[in-house]
Design an enzyme around this catalytic site. Sequence first.
Site, PDB file in Angstrom:
ATOM      1  N   ASP A 246      28.896  31.702  33.627  1.00  0.00           N
ATOM      2  CA  ASP A 246      27.965  32.450  32.780  1.00  0.00           C
ATOM      3  C   ASP A 246      28.683  33.422  31.856  1.00  0.00           C
ATOM      4  O   ASP A 246      28.045  34.215  31.164  1.00  0.00           O
ATOM      5  CB  ASP A 246      26.919  33.189  33.632  1.00  0.00           C
ATOM      6  CG  ASP A 246      27.540  33.994  34.760  1.00  0.00           C
ATOM      7  OD1 ASP A 246      28.704  33.722  35.115  1.00  0.00           O
ATOM      8  OD2 ASP A 246      26.877  34.909  35.293  1.00  0.00           O
TER       9      ASP A 246
ATOM     10  N   HIS B 186      40.062  31.733  37.732  1.00  0.00           N
ATOM     11  CA  HIS B 186      39.054  32.805  37.703  1.00  0.00           C
ATOM     12  C   HIS B 186      38.368  32.815  36.345  1.00  0.00           C
ATOM     13  O   HIS B 186      38.839  33.427  35.391  1.00  0.00           O
ATOM     14  CB  HIS B 186      39.716  34.162  38.002  1.00  0.00           C
ATOM     15  CG  HIS B 186      38.732  35.257  38.289  1.00  0.00           C
ATOM     16  ND1 HIS B 186      38.789  36.034  39.419  1.00  0.00           N
ATOM     17  CD2 HIS B 186      37.649  35.696  37.596  1.00  0.00           C
ATOM     18  CE1 HIS B 186      37.793  36.905  39.418  1.00  0.00           C
ATOM     19  NE2 HIS B 186      37.092  36.727  38.306  1.00  0.00           N
TER      20      HIS B 186
ATOM     21  N   GLY C 153      29.947  40.696  41.115  1.00  0.00           N
ATOM     22  CA  GLY C 153      28.988  41.730  40.724  1.00  0.00           C
ATOM     23  C   GLY C 153      29.563  43.098  41.022  1.00  0.00           C
ATOM     24  O   GLY C 153      30.781  43.257  41.118  1.00  0.00           O
TER      25      GLY C 153
ATOM     26  N   GLU D 258      39.193  45.607  41.515  1.00  0.00           N
ATOM     27  CA  GLU D 258      38.884  45.632  40.078  1.00  0.00           C
ATOM     28  C   GLU D 258      38.165  46.953  39.780  1.00  0.00           C
ATOM     29  O   GLU D 258      38.750  47.865  39.207  1.00  0.00           O
ATOM     30  CB  GLU D 258      38.017  44.438  39.678  1.00  0.00           C
ATOM     31  CG  GLU D 258      37.682  44.413  38.183  1.00  0.00           C
ATOM     32  CD  GLU D 258      36.610  43.395  37.819  1.00  0.00           C
ATOM     33  OE1 GLU D 258      35.834  42.993  38.696  1.00  0.00           O
ATOM     34  OE2 GLU D 258      36.522  43.038  36.613  1.00  0.00           O
TER      35      GLU D 258
ATOM     36  N   HIS E  96      34.242  32.633  34.871  1.00  0.00           N
ATOM     37  CA  HIS E  96      32.816  32.591  35.232  1.00  0.00           C
ATOM     38  C   HIS E  96      32.038  31.667  34.304  1.00  0.00           C
ATOM     39  O   HIS E  96      32.144  31.802  33.085  1.00  0.00           O
ATOM     40  CB  HIS E  96      32.220  33.999  35.164  1.00  0.00           C
ATOM     41  CG  HIS E  96      32.757  34.936  36.215  1.00  0.00           C
ATOM     42  ND1 HIS E  96      32.095  35.206  37.387  1.00  0.00           N
ATOM     43  CD2 HIS E  96      33.914  35.659  36.277  1.00  0.00           C
ATOM     44  CE1 HIS E  96      32.798  36.063  38.121  1.00  0.00           C
ATOM     45  NE2 HIS E  96      33.917  36.355  37.464  1.00  0.00           N
TER      46      HIS E  96
HETATM   47 ZN   LIG Z   1      35.432  37.857  37.812  1.00  0.00          ZN
END
Ligand SMILES: [Zn+2]
Length: 382
Positions: A29, A25, A186, A216, A27
Amino acid sequence: MTEPIVDAAPALDFDLKSLPKVSLHDHLDGGLRPATIIELAEAVGHTLPSTDPAALGEWFRESANSGSLVRYLETFDHTVAVMQTKEGLFRVAKEFVEDLADDGVVYGEVRWAPEQHLQKGLTLDEVVETVQEGLEAGVDAVAETGREIQVGQLITAMRHADRGQEIAELAVRHRDKGAVGFDIAGAEDGFLPSRFRNAFTYLAENNFPATVHAGEAAGLDSIQSALVDGRALRLGHGVRIAEDIMVEFEDNEDGVDDDDDNVGLVTLGNLSSWVRDRGIPLEICPSSNLQTGAVAAFGEGIESHPLDMLYQLGFNVTINTDNRLMSGVTLTDEFELLVETFDYDLDDLLELTLNAAEASFLPLEEREALVEYINDAYANLG
Ligand SMILES: [Zn+2]
């Protein structure tokens, strides 16, 4: 809320950085080098909060530390802005792999949302191909230094947008060209995975695996929807599954209800039982969870993070970084944090790493080879 991890040298007789790691996990970006952002921003005329690499890195960490997922996500405006050209995407992807290798990662799944990288006219297929070229260049660069790393793309759809089906088809189209799984990311709260039910059905019909951000910024409903509507084989974070666990404390006879009371009866609800008993992997990101407030209900500080309880109860816990730039962490740092906080030893780190290897979206033979590689490396530590 939390300070970046300081270099308090733990009393370890092994080098955490050199341990072979699996990153599930992380990202694309959220893992840029500050100096790269500055160079790429200059090339495309994007204005940054600072053009000094150290100050810019600090700006990202401070913004991420605000305790708000919304502000945390705002930092991505700047990284995404410099990833709109082939040059930007290629360089970021290549350096991402090199940085993973420097962190000891031997297998990494890199997630990112192609739909966010079309502002300068590239197509969905072009951005996926360009990132794949960058990742492969990174793998080659690592090989030249005598090390090995393997990476795959997790093609992500943005949950507030409406392109789930299109992105699912994109992922399946690139399944033999670098894409190993699908995700949605997102704003979680208010955007249940059920919004993308058709896309997830399409993926399931094409036997293409999905991990879903859930548990989350939202709680049990989101996790339930990830599992039922998303057919999630893993949960991105999933940490709020702990809200479905009842813990009764037994007073330790000092007459005060406090932290040193003994844990008594632990009762799991149906959802947490399902997640534990079926071995659904949790992609836990300790520092990120503290920064976004995902685990605020359990108390402040890493000591209150429910990951240890989940691990001790037999949940399939994996450890990840989420966004190395924003959190100012590496996977090595996260391991160090667990060693310092929960007194984890090599056996624990091995178990967490094997959990991640087995939860990867690699084919069985490659997963077995990865597990063997990790076991051998740990065995050779002496
Ligand atoms: Zn994440």
